[in-house]
Write a protein that holds these residues in place. Sequence first.
Motif, PDB file in Angstrom:
ATOM      1  N   PRO A   8       1.072  -1.386   0.133  1.00 48.39           N
ATOM      2  CA  PRO A   8       0.113   0.079  -0.057  1.00 48.39           C
ATOM      3  C   PRO A   8       0.903   1.343   0.024  1.00 48.39           C
ATOM      4  O   PRO A   8       0.526   2.348  -0.004  1.00 48.39           O
ATOM      5  CB  PRO A   8      -0.894  -0.056   1.342  1.00 48.39           C
ATOM      6  N   ILE A   9       2.088   1.087   0.193  1.00 46.38           N
ATOM      7  CA  ILE A   9       3.003   2.183   0.132  1.00 46.38           C
ATOM      8  C   ILE A   9       3.252   2.793  -1.163  1.00 46.38           C
ATOM      9  O   ILE A   9       3.716   1.899  -2.066  1.00 46.38           O
ATOM     10  CB  ILE A   9       4.347   1.807   0.977  1.00 46.38           C
ATOM     11  N   LYS A  10       2.722   3.614  -1.494  1.00 44.18           N
ATOM     12  CA  LYS A  10       2.765   4.271  -2.954  1.00 44.18           C
ATOM     13  C   LYS A  10       3.976   5.549  -3.272  1.00 44.18           C
ATOM     14  O   LYS A  10       4.272   5.736  -4.343  1.00 44.18           O
ATOM     15  CB  LYS A  10       1.371   4.871  -3.502  1.00 44.18           C
ATOM     16  N   LYS A  11       4.247   6.125  -2.257  1.00 47.48           N
ATOM     17  CA  LYS A  11       5.157   7.063  -2.235  1.00 47.48           C
ATOM     18  C   LYS A  11       6.344   7.042  -1.451  1.00 47.48           C
ATOM     19  O   LYS A  11       6.510   6.155  -0.511  1.00 47.48           O
ATOM     20  CB  LYS A  11       4.334   8.322  -1.617  1.00 47.48           C
ATOM     21  N   ALA A  12       7.370   7.650  -1.800  1.00 47.04           N
ATOM     22  CA  ALA A  12       8.758   7.466  -1.276  1.00 47.04           C
ATOM     23  C   ALA A  12       8.988   9.106  -0.772  1.00 47.04           C
ATOM     24  O   ALA A  12       8.912   9.918  -1.697  1.00 47.04           O
ATOM     25  CB  ALA A  12       9.736   7.051  -2.105  1.00 47.04           C
ATOM     26  N   LEU A  13       9.584   9.256   0.292  1.00 44.15           N
ATOM     27  CA  LEU A  13      10.114  10.546   0.684  1.00 44.15           C
ATOM     28  C   LEU A  13      11.534  10.733   0.661  1.00 44.15           C
ATOM     29  O   LEU A  13      12.189   9.711   1.132  1.00 44.15           O
ATOM     30  CB  LEU A  13       9.708  10.756   2.296  1.00 44.15           C
ATOM     31  N   ILE A  14      11.917  11.720  -0.198  1.00 45.96           N
ATOM     32  CA  ILE A  14      13.400  11.706  -0.500  1.00 45.96           C
ATOM     33  C   ILE A  14      14.004  12.628   0.757  1.00 45.96           C
ATOM     34  O   ILE A  14      13.333  13.901   1.004  1.00 45.96           O
ATOM     35  CB  ILE A  14      13.803  12.395  -1.665  1.00 45.96           C
ATOM     36  N   VAL A  46      14.039   7.359   1.024  1.00 48.49           N
ATOM     37  CA  VAL A  46      15.177   7.251  -0.072  1.00 48.49           C
ATOM     38  C   VAL A  46      16.172   8.325   0.208  1.00 48.49           C
ATOM     39  O   VAL A  46      15.841   9.345   0.718  1.00 48.49           O
ATOM     40  CB  VAL A  46      14.480   7.579  -1.416  1.00 48.49           C
ATOM     41  N   GLU A  47      17.221   7.903   0.162  1.00 50.44           N
ATOM     42  CA  GLU A  47      18.475   8.948   0.430  1.00 50.44           C
ATOM     43  C   GLU A  47      18.693  10.100  -0.915  1.00 50.44           C
ATOM     44  O   GLU A  47      18.539   9.559  -1.972  1.00 50.44           O
ATOM     45  CB  GLU A  47      19.833   8.032   0.685  1.00 50.44           C
ATOM     46  N   GLN A  48      18.771  11.423  -0.396  1.00 48.72           N
ATOM     47  CA  GLN A  48      18.847  12.273  -1.303  1.00 48.72           C
ATOM     48  C   GLN A  48      19.978  12.096  -2.463  1.00 48.72           C
ATOM     49  O   GLN A  48      20.864  11.539  -1.740  1.00 48.72           O
ATOM     50  CB  GLN A  48      19.104  13.690  -0.947  1.00 48.72           C
ATOM     51  N   GLY A  49      19.876  11.964  -3.618  1.00 50.10           N
ATOM     52  CA  GLY A  49      20.866  11.849  -4.469  1.00 50.10           C
ATOM     53  C   GLY A  49      21.097  10.475  -5.004  1.00 50.10           C
ATOM     54  O   GLY A  49      22.242   9.957  -5.969  1.00 50.10           O
ATOM     55  N   ASN A 115      14.008  12.052 -13.207  1.00 51.32           N
ATOM     56  CA  ASN A 115      14.779  13.028 -12.847  1.00 51.32           C
ATOM     57  C   ASN A 115      13.859  14.248 -12.340  1.00 51.32           C
ATOM     58  O   ASN A 115      12.717  14.187 -12.713  1.00 51.32           O
ATOM     59  CB  ASN A 115      15.379  13.580 -14.145  1.00 51.32           C
ATOM     60  N   GLY A 116      14.228  15.110 -11.435  1.00 49.60           N
ATOM     61  CA  GLY A 116      13.328  16.204 -11.148  1.00 49.60           C
ATOM     62  C   GLY A 116      12.549  15.737  -9.768  1.00 49.60           C
ATOM     63  O   GLY A 116      11.968  16.820  -9.276  1.00 49.60           O
ATOM     64  N   GLN A 117      12.449  14.652  -9.383  1.00 46.73           N
ATOM     65  CA  GLN A 117      12.176  14.478  -8.077  1.00 46.73           C
ATOM     66  C   GLN A 117      12.817  14.853  -6.913  1.00 46.73           C
ATOM     67  O   GLN A 117      13.781  14.102  -6.711  1.00 46.73           O
ATOM     68  CB  GLN A 117      11.350  12.882  -8.119  1.00 46.73           C
ATOM     69  N   THR A 118      12.331  15.954  -6.173  1.00 45.07           N
ATOM     70  CA  THR A 118      13.293  16.431  -5.192  1.00 45.07           C
ATOM     71  C   THR A 118      12.628  15.951  -3.530  1.00 45.07           C
ATOM     72  O   THR A 118      13.393  16.014  -2.580  1.00 45.07           O
ATOM     73  CB  THR A 118      13.551  17.933  -5.221  1.00 45.07           C
ATOM     74  N   VAL A 119      11.299  15.917  -3.568  1.00 40.32           N
ATOM     75  CA  VAL A 119      10.795  15.514  -2.096  1.00 40.32           C
ATOM     76  C   VAL A 119       9.983  14.268  -2.159  1.00 40.32           C
ATOM     77  O   VAL A 119      10.214  13.567  -1.151  1.00 40.32           O
ATOM     78  CB  VAL A 119       9.636  16.777  -1.676  1.00 40.32           C
ATOM     79  N   TRP A 120       9.077  14.053  -3.051  1.00 39.64           N
ATOM     80  CA  TRP A 120       8.205  12.754  -3.366  1.00 39.64           C
ATOM     81  C   TRP A 120       8.655  11.867  -4.561  1.00 39.64           C
ATOM     82  O   TRP A 120       9.018  12.658  -5.591  1.00 39.64           O
ATOM     83  CB  TRP A 120       7.058  13.295  -3.221  1.00 39.64           C
ATOM     84  N   ALA A 121       8.601  10.980  -4.591  1.00 36.30           N
ATOM     85  CA  ALA A 121       8.689  10.040  -5.718  1.00 36.30           C
ATOM     86  C   ALA A 121       7.864   9.099  -5.700  1.00 36.30           C
ATOM     87  O   ALA A 121       7.495   8.277  -4.338  1.00 36.30           O
ATOM     88  CB  ALA A 121      10.113   9.275  -5.796  1.00 36.30           C
ATOM     89  N   ASN A 122       6.975   8.829  -6.862  1.00 35.83           N
ATOM     90  CA  ASN A 122       6.020   7.734  -6.878  1.00 35.83           C
ATOM     91  C   ASN A 122       6.703   6.267  -6.980  1.00 35.83           C
ATOM     92  O   ASN A 122       7.629   6.420  -7.948  1.00 35.83           O
ATOM     93  CB  ASN A 122       4.898   8.059  -7.769  1.00 35.83           C
ATOM     94  N   LEU A 123       6.311   5.522  -6.438  1.00 36.55           N
ATOM     95  CA  LEU A 123       6.777   3.931  -6.620  1.00 36.55           C
ATOM     96  C   LEU A 123       5.985   2.954  -7.625  1.00 36.55           C
ATOM     97  O   LEU A 123       4.674   3.124  -7.790  1.00 36.55           O
ATOM     98  CB  LEU A 123       6.845   3.238  -5.190  1.00 36.55           C
ATOM     99  N   ASP A 124       6.573   2.620  -8.448  1.00 38.64           N
ATOM    100  CA  ASP A 124       6.067   1.571  -9.381  1.00 38.64           C
ATOM    101  C   ASP A 124       5.744   0.200  -8.890  1.00 38.64           C
ATOM    102  O   ASP A 124       5.823  -0.032  -7.746  1.00 38.64           O
ATOM    103  CB  ASP A 124       6.785   1.549 -10.543  1.00 38.64           C
ATOM    104  N   GLN A 125       4.547  -0.503  -9.668  1.00 37.71           N
ATOM    105  CA  GLN A 125       4.268  -1.699  -9.042  1.00 37.71           C
ATOM    106  C   GLN A 125       5.286  -2.595  -8.854  1.00 37.71           C
ATOM    107  O   GLN A 125       4.993  -3.194  -7.558  1.00 37.71           O
ATOM    108  CB  GLN A 125       3.174  -2.338 -10.406  1.00 37.71           C
TER     109      GLN A 125
END
Length: 160
Positions: A8-14, A46-49, A115-125
Motif C-alpha cells: 500500500p506504500i505508494k510514495k517515497a520521501l526523499i 530514499v536517500e537524497q541523490g 529526474n526532478g523528483q526532489t521531495v516525493w517519488a512515486n513507486l511503480d508496481q
Amino acid sequence: MVRQPVSPIKKALIVHKYVLSHLSRQRTVWNMMGKPSQFRGAVALVEQGTNKIFGIAYMDDCQGPLTRKILAQKVKKHGFSTKAVEAGALAGKSYSWSLIDPVFFKTPLEFPRKNGQTVWANLDQKTRRELVRLLTEEQLACQEGNPTKYRPSIGPMCRP
C-alpha cells in the motif's frame, strides 16, 4: 499464475543522509522542511541523490511554522545542535514532518526514479511488490525472535 500482493506504500520521501542516520538511532525524528504537508501514512525512505530505498517509516504529523526557540529546545527530534539552530542551520525550514517507527532493510532496494523528483517519488508496481517481500521477511524474522536481523532499530513489526 499467482499474483504477488502490492504494497500500500505508494510514495517515497526523499531525505538527507543525516535524517536516515538519525532515524536509525531514534524511533521518532523530525524531517525539517520549508513547507507543510497534508500527507499521513507509510512512506519509503530514499536517500537524497540516490535511487535506493533504505527502509520505511510512518509520517504521522506536521507542525509549524516553528520558531528558533522551539527548534533549539527540540534538538533530539531534528538532530541539529542548539548552536547550529541559533546560527541559522534550519533557516527556511520551519516545518517538522514527523517520521516514526522506522524499519530499515538489510540491503537497500533500488527503484526507477524520475529526474526532478526532489521531495516525493512515486513507486511503480514492481517496487511496491518488492517492498511487500522485504516487509514479509522482516515480519518473519521478528516472529523467529530475531528482531535486529534486517535493521539496526526496532520498528513496528516487532512491537507486542
